[in-house]
Design an enzyme around this catalytic site. Structure first.
Site, PDB file in Angstrom:
ATOM      1  N   LYS A  83      53.641  21.367  59.728  1.00 40.96           N
ATOM      2  CA  LYS A  83      54.084  22.054  58.518  1.00 40.96           C
ATOM      3  C   LYS A  83      53.030  23.011  57.953  1.00 40.96           C
ATOM      4  O   LYS A  83      53.349  23.939  57.209  1.00 40.96           O
ATOM      5  CB  LYS A  83      54.469  21.036  57.448  1.00 40.96           C
ATOM      6  N   SER A 335      55.258  16.416  66.252  1.00 42.34           N
ATOM      7  CA  SER A 335      55.228  17.208  65.031  1.00 42.34           C
ATOM      8  C   SER A 335      54.427  16.601  63.895  1.00 42.34           C
ATOM      9  O   SER A 335      53.967  17.331  63.016  1.00 42.34           O
ATOM     10  CB  SER A 335      56.665  17.473  64.549  1.00 42.34           C
TER      11      SER A 335
END
Length: 449
Positions: A83, A335
């Site tokens: 992110k 991720s």
């Protein structure tokens, strides 16, 4: 902990204002933005000084799975997730006036952490709205970066509405965590790194929540090499992209509790959908037990602590949903790694149970002296470790000389569990196993239900 509740009575025309304040200005459903490859390359240049170029190394599980697997370890970013890429780019693109006033974000954790960290680095005031189900560890880390944290909303849908309302009321910039075009462009930079690090890639498997990462990766990859397959993967508890595919548009999807909490977004972003809908090759929905097994495999075989969202790609492979890539070179995007330690413990136990290595059974034995001892000796005779024993007399209705014993055991693997099951069935009349989820994978020597 701070609570914020928007009151429509604060304006004269409350109904109109409430609708207006629910709209994210960067994500217009009537005018969705298709993110370009040029925007992604621009993002890569701008963020490179503040982002870690994470490793993409060959996995120890390649032989186990029959695929040439590479792991893009973006959980090694400073705040533990990919992110940061989109957050930094979106904040770098703010005007000076917007920087001075500050930004608002809504997130279960990873986007919030990324915005808080890079806001701290760039001197931009940050407010984050986090739903009450957000992991405690992520909440505290946001506060460590001097951010204002508002705990409000039962899920991401409610938190997002509150954040947009708050941004309008305080004249702050709202940064959507997965559908802001600059966020999508920033996330796409991970694909450029993958192509530099791994030669002859056949497929890239992308965890999918709001769709921003999938959209950015798909644009970058399909522009540079259309032959590489892009596979999205999401949990069955929050399959919002799959729902959008069935409806041919983003649609609200009810979500349940999931190990992949980072993917728990009730509706795919409009920009992400417009950008990715025609260029992804496959969408896979995985079951929760496979996510737990994948987390366990990463800890045991890769020495990586990966959160549920990051483990979904491996989960799809372990579940046999990507068998068409046997013998191919596949990149899994890990991720994020921000998993609460308490949740990690539960995930590992659930993974052991789903893997057939943590077994719970109930056996009715004689209540005369030595009955329970004989059961324990029998279990130990084949090398099974007993973790817990509980016996119950009151609910055994067959006779007063029997006792039901609940035993939690640890075995080497699923075949060892089958051996235990067959042994107990051969010695006792009443035996019940509570977890044989993967029974079809292993042939038993006996036909017991």
């Amino acid at each position: 902990m701070e609570n914020y509740t928007y009151s429509p009575d604060e304006s004269e025309d409350s109904d109109t204002n409430e609708v207006m304040e629910m709209v994210d200005p960067s994500c217009d459903p009537n005018k969705p933005v298709k993110v370009s490859f040029e925007e992604i390359t621009s993002a890569a240049y701008r963020i490179k000084s503040g982002i870690v170029n994470t490793a993409c190394s060959k996995s120890h599980m390649s032989d186990l799975t029959g695929m040439d697997i590479y792991l893009k370890k973006d959980f090694l970013q400073h705040t533990g997730s990919f992110k940061e890429r989109g957050a930094r780019y979106a904040m770098l693109m703010l005007t000076e006036e917007q920087r001075q006033k500050g930004v608002v974000a809504a997130s279960l954790g990873n986007h919030a952490l990324a915005v808080c960290y890079h806001g701290y680095q760039l001197g931009i005031p940050v407010t984050v709205v986090m739903p009450i189900i957000a992991p405690i560890m992520k909440i505290q880390k946001c506060r460590d970066y001097n951010a204002k944290v508002i705990m409000e909303g039962k899920d991401m849908g409610e938190a997002k509405k509150i954040a947009i309302q708050y941004s309008k009321k305080n004249d702050l910039t709202y940064i959507n965590g997965y559908d802001n075009p600059q966020i999508i462009a920033g996330q796409g930079t991970i694909a450029l790194e993958i192509l530099e690090q791994v030669q002859d890639v056949d497929a890239i498997v992308v965890p999918t929540g709001g769709g921003g990462l999938l959209a950015g990766v798909a644009v970058a990859i399909k522009t540079l090499n259309p032959n590489i397959k892009i596979i999205g993967v999401e949990s069955e508890r929050c399959a919002s992209y799959n729902a959008a595919m069935e409806s041919s548009k983003p649609i609200f999807t009810s979500i349940g509790g999931t190990l992949a909490d980072g993917l728990a977004v009730p509706m795919i972003g409009y920009n992400a959908w417009e950008t990715s809908k025609n260029i992804i090759d496959k969408m896979v929905v995985v079951k929760e037990e496979w996510i737990a097994v994948a987390i366990l495999r990463f800890v045991e075989l890769e020495k990586c602590v990966v959160e549920g969202a990051g483990a979904c790609g491996l989960a799809a492979i372990l579940a046999g949903q990507l068998d068409e890539f046997k013998g191919k070179r596949v990149v899994l995007i890990l991720s994020g790694g921000n998993i609460d330690t308490t949740i990690l413990g539960r995930c590992l136990e659930r993974g052991l149970a789903a893997d057939g290595r943590l077994v719970k059974c109930k056996v009715t034995v004689s209540d005369r002296p030595g009955g329970i001892s004989e059961l324990c000796k029998l279990i130990g005779s084949i090398g099974v470790s007993i973790k817990d024993v509980i016996h119950e007399r009151a609910w055994v209705t067959s006779d007063v000389f029997s006792v039901e014993v609940k035993v939690v055991c640890e075995t080497r693997d699923y075949n060892h569990s089958v051996e235990l099951r067959d042994l107990l069935y051969s010695r006792y009349k009443k035996v019940r196993f509570d977890n044989n989820q993967f029974q079809s994978q292993v042939s038993s020597t006996s036909d017991y239900d």
